[in-house]
Write an enzyme that holds these catalytic residues in place. Sequence first.
Site, short mmCIF file in Angstrom:
data_model
loop_
_atom_site.label_atom_id
_atom_site.label_comp_id
_atom_site.label_asym_id
_atom_site.label_seq_id
_atom_site.Cartn_x
_atom_site.Cartn_y
_atom_site.Cartn_z
N GLY A 35 0.81 -1.22 0.00
CA GLY A 35 0.00 0.00 0.00
C GLY A 35 0.84 1.27 0.00
O GLY A 35 2.08 1.21 -0.06
N TYR A 56 -14.98 3.81 8.27
CA TYR A 56 -13.53 3.81 8.50
C TYR A 56 -13.21 4.46 9.85
O TYR A 56 -12.46 3.91 10.67
CB TYR A 56 -12.88 4.60 7.35
C1 AKB Z 1 -8.33 8.78 4.06
O1 AKB Z 1 -8.49 9.80 3.38
O2 AKB Z 1 -9.23 7.96 4.26
C2 AKB Z 1 -6.99 8.56 4.73
C3 AKB Z 1 -6.96 9.03 6.13
C4 AKB Z 1 -7.00 10.47 6.44
O3 AKB Z 1 -6.90 8.24 7.04
N1 AKB Z 1 -5.97 9.19 3.97
#
Ligand code: AKB
Length: 325
Positions: free
Chosen positions: A16, A148
């Site tokens: 990654g 996330y």
């Molecule tokens: C995203 O944009 O999801 C990542 C992060 C800020 O964790 N780059």
Amino acid sequence: MSTKIMKRILVTGATGQIGSELTLELRKRYGSDNVIAAGHRRKPSERLLSSGPFEYMDITKRDSVEKLAKKHDIDTFYHLAAVISAVGERNPQLAWNVNMSGLCNILEVAKEHNMVRVFWPSSIAVFGPEAPRVNTPQDTVLIPRTMYGVTKVAGELLCNYYFMRFGLDVRGVRYPGIISSETLPGGGTTDYAVEIFYEAIKKRRYTCFVREDTVLPMMYMPDCIKAAINLMEADPSRIKCRTSYNVAGTSFSAGELTEEIKKHIPEFRCEYKPDFRQEIADSWPMSIDDSAACEEWGWKPDYDLASMTRDMIEKLTKRFAEGSL
Ligand code: AKB
């Protein structure tokens, strides 16, 4: 708390954006054969393959993690494999599964095998619109709006739990958007700040998926790697936070980034067409208070917008000329 030395490292997510560069730096410091790169779907680069061992691994299967840990006598994990924000919003179930079962497997195997240390990156995605957006503090309300972000908050609590309950030496930072010239990011909200450089070099044009006035915290890859390594090499007595540390690089708007690129490529033009990622960006901090990281383990970034832009343009121009962009 363990003062044992890290000798045999496994990097998950090694193909990654962060993993591909961090693995090479770890190999320089700890020896090529002592740093095992593990990937899943993305094809490893020639450099990653030729510089040390590479293995395929499914992070969601504990057996797969256990097998590699035993085979290579691993004592330290850098666990980077994750589904990030924009891809996670398209498939929240996948994000939950990969991010949570992946971290659970890593922590369990590390605990069972009495490992020395674990690095796990959190993100500015832990914050939601209820948190102060300017100079966002280390300790504040965490109500993220993305899956996330949910997995990062849950992950931080899990890391803290493994430290408190089992004494596992887990360390983490909340990364902002990472800008780099070697490997493209894989589906985040801050990806525009990387794509804009590639398109400026290749086409002199870019259509940006957030508004011109969108300000987000960002960090250049050398600082990103430095943060991970400095934190992992810090004496355990200095690490007071076991959820994850805020770390800042530099904050700027998409429009300011365009203007900085134009200083090097005056004919560059950027259009702004916000999509679903705008809402995510609007829920994240604009700047970060990283005083705890600075005071406790000496964090200090090296790059600002101007020095990062200069270096990115130099590196990508060279890659373009060599035909590898
Ligand atoms: C995203 O944009 O999801 C990542 C992060 C800020 O964790 N780059």
